[in-house]
Design an enzyme around this catalytic site. Sequence first.
Site, PDB file in Angstrom:
ATOM      1  N   SER A   1       0.860  -1.189   0.000  1.00  0.00           N
ATOM      2  CA  SER A   1       0.000   0.000   0.000  1.00  0.00           C
ATOM      3  C   SER A   1       0.895   1.237   0.000  1.00  0.00           C
ATOM      4  O   SER A   1       1.998   1.221   0.566  1.00  0.00           O
ATOM      5  CB  SER A   1      -0.865   0.027   1.264  1.00  0.00           C
ATOM      6  OG  SER A   1      -1.541   1.272   1.374  1.00  0.00           O
TER       7      SER A   1
ATOM      8  N   TYR B   1      -1.472  -0.449  10.327  1.00  0.00           N
ATOM      9  CA  TYR B   1      -1.672  -0.970   8.961  1.00  0.00           C
ATOM     10  C   TYR B   1      -0.528  -0.526   8.057  1.00  0.00           C
ATOM     11  O   TYR B   1       0.058  -1.333   7.313  1.00  0.00           O
ATOM     12  CB  TYR B   1      -3.012  -0.455   8.430  1.00  0.00           C
ATOM     13  CG  TYR B   1      -3.238  -0.681   6.959  1.00  0.00           C
ATOM     14  CD1 TYR B   1      -3.628  -1.927   6.473  1.00  0.00           C
ATOM     15  CD2 TYR B   1      -3.070   0.358   6.045  1.00  0.00           C
ATOM     16  CE1 TYR B   1      -3.840  -2.127   5.116  1.00  0.00           C
ATOM     17  CE2 TYR B   1      -3.280   0.164   4.692  1.00  0.00           C
ATOM     18  CZ  TYR B   1      -3.662  -1.079   4.224  1.00  0.00           C
ATOM     19  OH  TYR B   1      -3.866  -1.283   2.876  1.00  0.00           O
TER      20      TYR B   1
HETATM   21  P1  NAP Z   1     -11.277  -5.714   0.850  1.00  0.00           P
HETATM   22  O1  NAP Z   1     -12.263  -5.316  -0.170  1.00  0.00           O
HETATM   23  O2  NAP Z   1     -11.550  -5.443   2.295  1.00  0.00           O
HETATM   24  O3  NAP Z   1     -10.967  -7.275   0.663  1.00  0.00           O
HETATM   25  C1  NAP Z   1     -10.086  -7.914   1.528  1.00  0.00           C
HETATM   26  C2  NAP Z   1      -9.971  -9.373   1.141  1.00  0.00           C
HETATM   27  O4  NAP Z   1      -9.027 -10.000   2.015  1.00  0.00           O
HETATM   28  C3  NAP Z   1     -11.274 -10.132   1.286  1.00  0.00           C
HETATM   29  O5  NAP Z   1     -11.316 -11.106   0.267  1.00  0.00           O
HETATM   30  C4  NAP Z   1     -11.117 -10.810   2.652  1.00  0.00           C
HETATM   31  O6  NAP Z   1     -11.855 -12.005   2.767  1.00  0.00           O
HETATM   32  C5  NAP Z   1      -9.641 -11.121   2.637  1.00  0.00           C
HETATM   33  N1  NAP Z   1      -9.055 -11.290   3.955  1.00  0.00           N
HETATM   34  C6  NAP Z   1      -8.960 -10.380   4.956  1.00  0.00           C
HETATM   35  N2  NAP Z   1      -8.341 -10.914   6.019  1.00  0.00           N
HETATM   36  C7  NAP Z   1      -8.027 -12.200   5.688  1.00  0.00           C
HETATM   37  C8  NAP Z   1      -7.395 -13.268   6.350  1.00  0.00           C
HETATM   38  N3  NAP Z   1      -6.914 -13.162   7.603  1.00  0.00           N
HETATM   39  N4  NAP Z   1      -7.263 -14.443   5.687  1.00  0.00           N
HETATM   40  C9  NAP Z   1      -7.732 -14.578   4.436  1.00  0.00           C
HETATM   41  N5  NAP Z   1      -8.333 -13.622   3.744  1.00  0.00           N
HETATM   42  C10 NAP Z   1      -8.487 -12.437   4.374  1.00  0.00           C
HETATM   43  O7  NAP Z   1      -9.856  -5.047   0.580  1.00  0.00           O
HETATM   44  P2  NAP Z   1      -9.144  -4.474  -0.739  1.00  0.00           P
HETATM   45  O8  NAP Z   1      -9.242  -3.012  -0.678  1.00  0.00           O
HETATM   46  O9  NAP Z   1      -9.540  -5.223  -1.943  1.00  0.00           O
HETATM   47  O10 NAP Z   1      -7.647  -4.836  -0.345  1.00  0.00           O
HETATM   48  C11 NAP Z   1      -6.871  -5.858  -0.962  1.00  0.00           C
HETATM   49  C12 NAP Z   1      -5.427  -5.580  -0.637  1.00  0.00           C
HETATM   50  O11 NAP Z   1      -5.089  -4.295  -1.152  1.00  0.00           O
HETATM   51  C13 NAP Z   1      -5.131  -5.530   0.850  1.00  0.00           C
HETATM   52  O12 NAP Z   1      -3.873  -6.123   1.115  1.00  0.00           O
HETATM   53  C14 NAP Z   1      -5.085  -4.037   1.141  1.00  0.00           C
HETATM   54  O13 NAP Z   1      -4.291  -3.751   2.252  1.00  0.00           O
HETATM   55  C15 NAP Z   1      -4.494  -3.521  -0.146  1.00  0.00           C
HETATM   56  N6  NAP Z   1      -4.726  -2.101  -0.405  1.00  0.00           N
HETATM   57  C16 NAP Z   1      -5.993  -1.605  -0.586  1.00  0.00           C
HETATM   58  C17 NAP Z   1      -6.148  -0.253  -0.834  1.00  0.00           C
HETATM   59  C18 NAP Z   1      -7.499   0.394  -1.032  1.00  0.00           C
HETATM   60  O14 NAP Z   1      -7.583   1.639  -1.055  1.00  0.00           O
HETATM   61  N7  NAP Z   1      -8.563  -0.369  -1.197  1.00  0.00           N
HETATM   62  C19 NAP Z   1      -5.044   0.596  -0.884  1.00  0.00           C
HETATM   63  C20 NAP Z   1      -3.792   0.054  -0.688  1.00  0.00           C
HETATM   64  C21 NAP Z   1      -3.638  -1.300  -0.455  1.00  0.00           C
HETATM   65  P3  NAP Z   1     -13.395 -11.991   3.308  1.00  0.00           P
HETATM   66  O15 NAP Z   1     -14.174 -11.185   2.305  1.00  0.00           O
HETATM   67  O16 NAP Z   1     -13.810 -13.402   3.324  1.00  0.00           O
HETATM   68  O17 NAP Z   1     -13.347 -11.343   4.653  1.00  0.00           O
END
Ligand code: NAP
Length: 247
Positions: free
Chosen positions: A142, A156
């Site tokens: 991130s 985080y």
């Molecule tokens: P999201 O919509 O909240 O999705 C998170 C995913 O991770 C879901 O599939 C969730 O499964 C799974 N997950 C969470 N904890 C877990 C665990 N302990 N074991 C297995 N699966 C787990 O998040 P997102 O925004 O798509 O984020 C994806 C990645 O991008 C993350 O690493 C996040 O830090 C990174 N990121 C996101 C952003 C942003 O602005 N969105 C920015 C920078 C980085 P369930 O649905 O079953 O709970």
Amino acid sequence: MKTVLITGGSRGIGAATARLAAQAGYAVGLGYRQDAAAAAGIVREIEAAGGRALAVQADVGHPDDVERLFDTVQTGLGGLHALVNNAGTLERQARVDELDAARLQRVLSTNVIGAFLCAGAAVRRLSTRHGGPGGVIVNVSSRAAVLGSGGEYVDYAASKGAVDTLTVGLAREVAAEGIRVCGVRPGLIETDIHALGGEPGRVARLAGSVPLGRGGTPDEVAQAILWLLSPQAAYVTGTTLDVSGGR
Ligand code: NAP
């Protein structure tokens, strides 16, 4: 057909990566923690479009779950060629002087221990040193790792700093074993993760601070991940690509 395992594939960036990987001809293994219906929905979408996919419940912070996840995908889809280490979480916006040890353990369990356990499981299956075919690991970090997320979630942000270090160190460790290790640093991307922090409208609030003038889409991050997975990125390892509109 190559197989990619995507952790956190049920929603957001992971789900977008799963769809795009299937379109690119990969068989897709999806890991998820709790949202079985969402994961099944992505599998159905991929199969309806003629692709192959398999969803497996597994908490990436638990070693037994991680081994079962990798074994199930390898057996169910035939082999393994790539990992997208995407599962990640955050908790309600808070200052560092408000964080307790239980929260720190939860966040680090998923974002750091999970990323390490999945990377290790992938190396044991992909490395030529272990008789594997080689492959690619893409870690989802991130921009928070660089910006620090003060006043929101420094825990985080620090966990993503650890992910960046994993990318550099592991890339050097396994470069001679047929494995490239890369990363992406998404910026403000429209997904449900912001609601976990207590502010579903966070991207809209901060969009004005992005040089490109808007939040990003999960698909825009997925495009970068797919390129890093591809042979077009054959000479790229240890690199983490910012996908953040300049922020
Ligand atoms: P999201 O919509 O909240 O999705 C998170 C995913 O991770 C879901 O599939 C969730 O499964 C799974 N997950 C969470 N904890 C877990 C665990 N302990 N074991 C297995 N699966 C787990 O998040 P997102 O925004 O798509 O984020 C994806 C990645 O991008 C993350 O690493 C996040 O830090 C990174 N990121 C996101 C952003 C942003 O602005 N969105 C920015 C920078 C980085 P369930 O649905 O079953 O709970």
